[in-house]
Design a protein around this motif. Structure first.
Motif, mmCIF file in Angstrom:
data_model
loop_
_atom_site.group_PDB
_atom_site.id
_atom_site.type_symbol
_atom_site.label_atom_id
_atom_site.label_comp_id
_atom_site.label_asym_id
_atom_site.label_seq_id
_atom_site.Cartn_x
_atom_site.Cartn_y
_atom_site.Cartn_z
ATOM 1 N N ALA A 123 0.820 -1.212 0.000
ATOM 2 C CA ALA A 123 0.000 0.000 0.000
ATOM 3 C C ALA A 123 0.855 1.263 0.000
ATOM 4 C CB ALA A 123 -0.933 0.001 1.215
ATOM 5 N N THR A 146 -6.046 -2.475 -7.185
ATOM 6 C CA THR A 146 -5.266 -3.089 -6.118
ATOM 7 C C THR A 146 -5.659 -4.534 -5.859
ATOM 8 O OG1 THR A 146 -6.702 -2.647 -4.191
ATOM 9 C CG2 THR A 146 -5.367 -0.803 -5.017
ATOM 10 N N ASP A 148 -6.525 -7.379 -2.711
ATOM 11 C CA ASP A 148 -7.449 -7.246 -1.580
ATOM 12 C C ASP A 148 -6.721 -6.928 -0.280
ATOM 13 O OD1 ASP A 148 -6.267 -9.652 -0.828
ATOM 14 O OD2 ASP A 148 -8.042 -10.872 -1.226
ATOM 15 N N PHE A 149 -5.369 -6.822 -0.334
ATOM 16 C CA PHE A 149 -4.557 -6.532 0.848
ATOM 17 C C PHE A 149 -4.878 -7.488 2.001
ATOM 18 C CE2 PHE A 149 -4.786 -2.164 -1.111
ATOM 19 C CZ PHE A 149 -3.455 -2.131 -1.542
ATOM 20 N N LEU A 153 -7.684 -3.378 6.421
ATOM 21 C CA LEU A 153 -8.305 -2.077 6.203
ATOM 22 C C LEU A 153 -7.322 -0.928 6.390
ATOM 23 C CD1 LEU A 153 -11.855 -2.475 7.778
ATOM 24 C CD2 LEU A 153 -11.088 -2.859 5.428
ATOM 25 N N LEU A 156 -5.795 -0.514 3.011
ATOM 26 C CA LEU A 156 -6.788 0.112 2.133
ATOM 27 C C LEU A 156 -6.913 1.599 2.443
ATOM 28 C CD1 LEU A 156 -8.979 -0.402 -0.038
ATOM 29 C CD2 LEU A 156 -10.570 -0.852 1.846
ATOM 30 N N ARG A 157 -6.938 1.932 3.719
ATOM 31 C CA ARG A 157 -7.051 3.331 4.141
ATOM 32 C C ARG A 157 -5.828 4.128 3.660
ATOM 33 N NH1 ARG A 157 -7.668 2.175 9.012
ATOM 34 N NH2 ARG A 157 -9.930 1.942 8.949
ATOM 35 N N PHE A 167 -10.779 4.125 -7.498
ATOM 36 C CA PHE A 167 -10.269 2.934 -6.824
ATOM 37 C C PHE A 167 -10.916 1.711 -7.464
ATOM 38 C CE2 PHE A 167 -10.705 -0.574 -3.884
ATOM 39 C CZ PHE A 167 -9.407 -0.705 -3.409
ATOM 40 N N HIS A 169 -10.941 -2.631 -7.627
ATOM 41 C CA HIS A 169 -10.565 -3.961 -7.164
ATOM 42 C C HIS A 169 -11.507 -4.948 -7.833
ATOM 43 C CE1 HIS A 169 -9.448 -7.388 -4.768
ATOM 44 N NE2 HIS A 169 -10.705 -7.540 -4.370
ATOM 45 N N VAL A 193 -13.891 -5.381 0.691
ATOM 46 C CA VAL A 193 -12.923 -4.358 0.283
ATOM 47 C C VAL A 193 -13.625 -3.255 -0.512
ATOM 48 C CG1 VAL A 193 -10.950 -3.928 -1.242
ATOM 49 C CG2 VAL A 193 -10.902 -5.856 0.357
ATOM 50 N N ALA A 197 -14.010 0.495 0.680
ATOM 51 C CA ALA A 197 -13.441 1.530 -0.188
ATOM 52 C C ALA A 197 -14.476 2.608 -0.479
ATOM 53 C CB ALA A 197 -12.935 0.917 -1.486
#
Length: 295
Positions: A123, A146, A148-149, A153, A156-157, A167, A169, A193, A197
């Motif tokens: 990120a 991106t 899903d990391f 969160l 994502l943040r 954004f 995904h 996600v 988002a």
């Protein structure tokens, strides 16, 4: 025109609507040369996109950051897999910004290999790329596509705090097939996600997603997926035909007729999506700037 069903194990012959010409000329060669000079990866090449010739000819490309090998091994994807990829290149953001400047890009799509080995999933590197592009070409629109990391969160943040214009995904496929095709990526986690988002972006920019068809899903499952995406706050949508990169990837089940893509587009617009690109050769970042600019 009906869908073309592909028998298991059979060699799939391309239907007429998927036969495209090969774009040649100065633009494609110049784009290839620039990417080679700056040692940059693109999803166009890594994922063997059928639109590569057209996009490179228009001096456009979707940049692939965080290396050229993915820590996941999804069965639809041609990007190479590695358990321990090389660390992110700290000079990559500046090189991408230089490419954006020299290609005179007004809209830039940045995607990544999935890096489950990194504490933040990459990120922070996304943010450095966004900042470098904005320093070099302040007026350029930026879309991030991106991973899903792993549902993190905080990661994502971090990305959304950099205020990308869009954004993205990808949900990729319907829920029934997701576990078999996407491996560690989960359908419900992807929806989470996208939902988060939407909440974190708080109207600063649209949330986008996309799926492939032809992997064995039913039409009703596609419809259910559109409902799930819209309920998660997604307003930009892409739907395209899955084309197996090789015989060892997930097998093709059908070629979806062009008319059905039009039906899905119309349904999605009725559900409240702001803009939809749905056609056999549509890919997540194909003409992304045009989709984002749709009123």
């Amino acid at each position: 025109m009906p869908d073309v069903i592909v028998s298991p194990g059979a060699r799939a012959k391309l239907p007429p609507w998927l036969r495209i010409g090969i774009a040649t000329g100065g633009g494609r060669g110049e784009t290839n040369a620039l990417l080679a000079e700056l040692k940059l990866n693109t999803v166009c090449s890594s994922a063997r996109c059928p639109n590569l010739g057209e996009c490179f000819h228009r001096r456009n490309a979707t940049f692939l950051i965080l290396g050229d090998a993915c820590t996941r091994n999804c069965r639809f994807c041609a990007v190479p897999h590695a358990t321990h990829p090389a660390p992110p290149d700290p000079a990559e953001p500046e090189r991408i910004a230089e490419a954006v400047r020299r290609l005179n890009l007004q809209y830039v799509v940045i995607t990544c290999v999935t890096r489950d080995d990194l504490p933040d999933g990459g990120a922070g590197h996304f943010v450095r790329v966004i900042e470098a592009i904005r320093d070099a070409v302040p007026a350029a629109g930026i879309e991030v596509l991106t991973s899903d990391f792993q549902g993190d969160l905080a990661a994502l943040r971090t990305v959304l705090a950099a205020r990308p214009n869009v954004f993205n995904h990808n949900i990729e496929t319907v829920e029934r097939l997701s576990a078999a095709i996407r491996g560690r990526a989960g359908y419900r986690r992807s929806l989470m996600v996208l939902r988060e988002a939407t909440r974190l972006a708080d109207g600063a920019g649209p949330v986008k997603s996309g799926l492939m068809v032809g992997l064995g899903e039913t039409d009703d499952e596609v419809t259910a997926t559109l409902h799930d995406l819209r309920a998660s706050g997604v307003t930009l949508l892409t739907i395209g035909q899955y084309l197996p990169p090789s015989s060892s990837h997930w097998p093709l089940a059908r070629y979806v007729a062009p008319e059905k893509f039009i039906q899905w587009k119309n349904l999605a617009l009725q559900l409240g999506f702001r803009a939809v690109a749905a056609a056999p050769l549509v890919r997540s970042s194909y003409r992304a700037g045009e989709l984002a600019a749709t009123p």
